[in-house]
Design a protein around this motif. Structure first.
Motif, short mmCIF file in Angstrom:
data_model
loop_
_atom_site.label_atom_id
_atom_site.label_comp_id
_atom_site.label_asym_id
_atom_site.label_seq_id
_atom_site.Cartn_x
_atom_site.Cartn_y
_atom_site.Cartn_z
N THR A 61 29.20 17.33 95.36
CA THR A 61 30.16 17.85 96.45
C THR A 61 31.42 18.07 96.32
O THR A 61 32.20 18.57 97.25
CB THR A 61 29.74 16.70 97.68
OG1 THR A 61 30.33 15.37 97.18
CG2 THR A 61 28.27 16.71 98.03
N LYS A 62 32.09 17.69 94.87
CA LYS A 62 33.47 17.70 94.91
C LYS A 62 33.81 17.79 93.30
O LYS A 62 32.87 17.62 92.43
CB LYS A 62 34.22 16.36 95.46
CG LYS A 62 33.58 15.06 94.83
CD LYS A 62 34.22 13.89 95.47
CE LYS A 62 33.36 12.94 95.25
NZ LYS A 62 33.95 11.55 96.05
N CYS A 63 34.83 18.54 93.00
CA CYS A 63 35.32 18.73 91.65
C CYS A 63 34.27 19.58 90.82
O CYS A 63 34.03 19.66 89.67
CB CYS A 63 35.28 17.34 90.87
SG CYS A 63 36.49 16.02 91.67
N VAL A 181 35.39 22.73 98.87
CA VAL A 181 34.92 21.73 97.79
C VAL A 181 36.23 21.04 97.31
O VAL A 181 37.33 21.71 96.67
CB VAL A 181 34.35 22.47 96.80
CG1 VAL A 181 34.17 21.34 95.43
CG2 VAL A 181 33.15 23.39 96.96
N PRO A 182 36.09 19.70 97.60
CA PRO A 182 37.64 19.06 97.33
C PRO A 182 37.76 18.93 95.62
O PRO A 182 36.97 18.79 95.02
CB PRO A 182 37.28 17.60 97.72
CG PRO A 182 36.30 17.78 98.62
CD PRO A 182 35.52 19.00 98.19
N HIS A 183 39.01 19.31 95.38
CA HIS A 183 39.33 19.33 93.94
C HIS A 183 40.97 18.55 94.13
O HIS A 183 41.91 19.10 94.77
CB HIS A 183 39.88 20.64 93.43
CG HIS A 183 38.34 21.49 93.16
ND1 HIS A 183 38.00 21.34 91.98
CD2 HIS A 183 37.95 22.35 93.93
CE1 HIS A 183 36.74 22.07 92.09
NE2 HIS A 183 36.79 22.82 93.07
N CYS A 187 39.89 14.32 89.89
CA CYS A 187 38.80 15.15 89.30
C CYS A 187 38.94 15.26 87.76
O CYS A 187 40.01 15.26 87.39
CB CYS A 187 38.67 16.70 89.77
SG CYS A 187 38.47 16.90 91.54
#
Length: 191
Positions: A61-63, A181-183, A187
């Motif tokens: 879900t992220k990076c 999408v969290p970056h 990350c």
């Protein structure tokens, strides 16, 4: 082919129970144009997913990042996609994305183990900044629809987002369905 039959049977069960799975929505897939004169060689390299229509087939879900390794002999990409789950576990999937004889090069097929083979349509890309990708399958009066904003940098809300938002809207794809999408600085990109 078996996975399509199983998914079809699952849809019948869900529809008869009047409860739809999250990945299924009423309506038809958008009829999108694809990138004209698509150059697979220029698409090679690292891409970051910065906005997506939530995808239950992706375990992260992220990076989220992918490395597209172009193979000239096979006229395809070996793709390593990785990211972190909600519990911060690093996860990775490896598969192939390739054009088929039936469609132009920008309309490819996703071929990953344990993932339903679906289209990968590059609506628009400049190869250096952004790529707007649409993936959708019609199931009668329902659709399984995914969209992706890919950027060459892990930057949310940047030029890739701005460009793809306009591209998706122009093609009647609801950009309000996309999630960021969290970056972040935490990350680590290992795809």
């Amino acid at each position: 082919m078996l996975s399509i039959a199983v998914l079809s049977l699952s849809l019948v069960v869900y529809v008869s129970a009047e409860t739809l799975p999250d990945f299924l929505a009423a309506g038809k897939c958008a009829n999108v144009p694809i990138q004209d004169k698509f150059d697979l060689r220029r698409y090679h390299g690292r891409w970051y997913q910065t906005e997506i229509i939530d995808n239950p087939y992706q375990p992260y879900t992220k990076c989220i990042n992918s490395f597209y390794d172009y193979n000239d002999d096979a006229f395809s990409f070996k793709v390593n996609t990785a990211g972190f789950s909600d519990s911060d576990e690093h996860l990775k999937l490896t598969g192939d994305i390739y054009p088929t004889k039936e469609f132009a090069a920008a309309h490819m097929l996703i071929d990953f183990p344990s993932v339903l083979g679906v289209p990968y349509q590059i609506i628009e890309t400049d190869y250096d900044t952004y790529s707007c990708v649409y993936s959708c399958i019609d199931w009668g009066d329902y659709k399984t629809e995914f969209g992706f904003v890919f950027s060459r940098t892990p930057q949310n809300g940047g030029p890739a987002t701005d460009r793809c938002k306009a591209v998706f809207k122009r093609n009647n794809i609801d950009f309000s369905k996309f999630v960021t999408v969290p970056h972040t600085a935490e990350c680590v990109y290992r795809a």
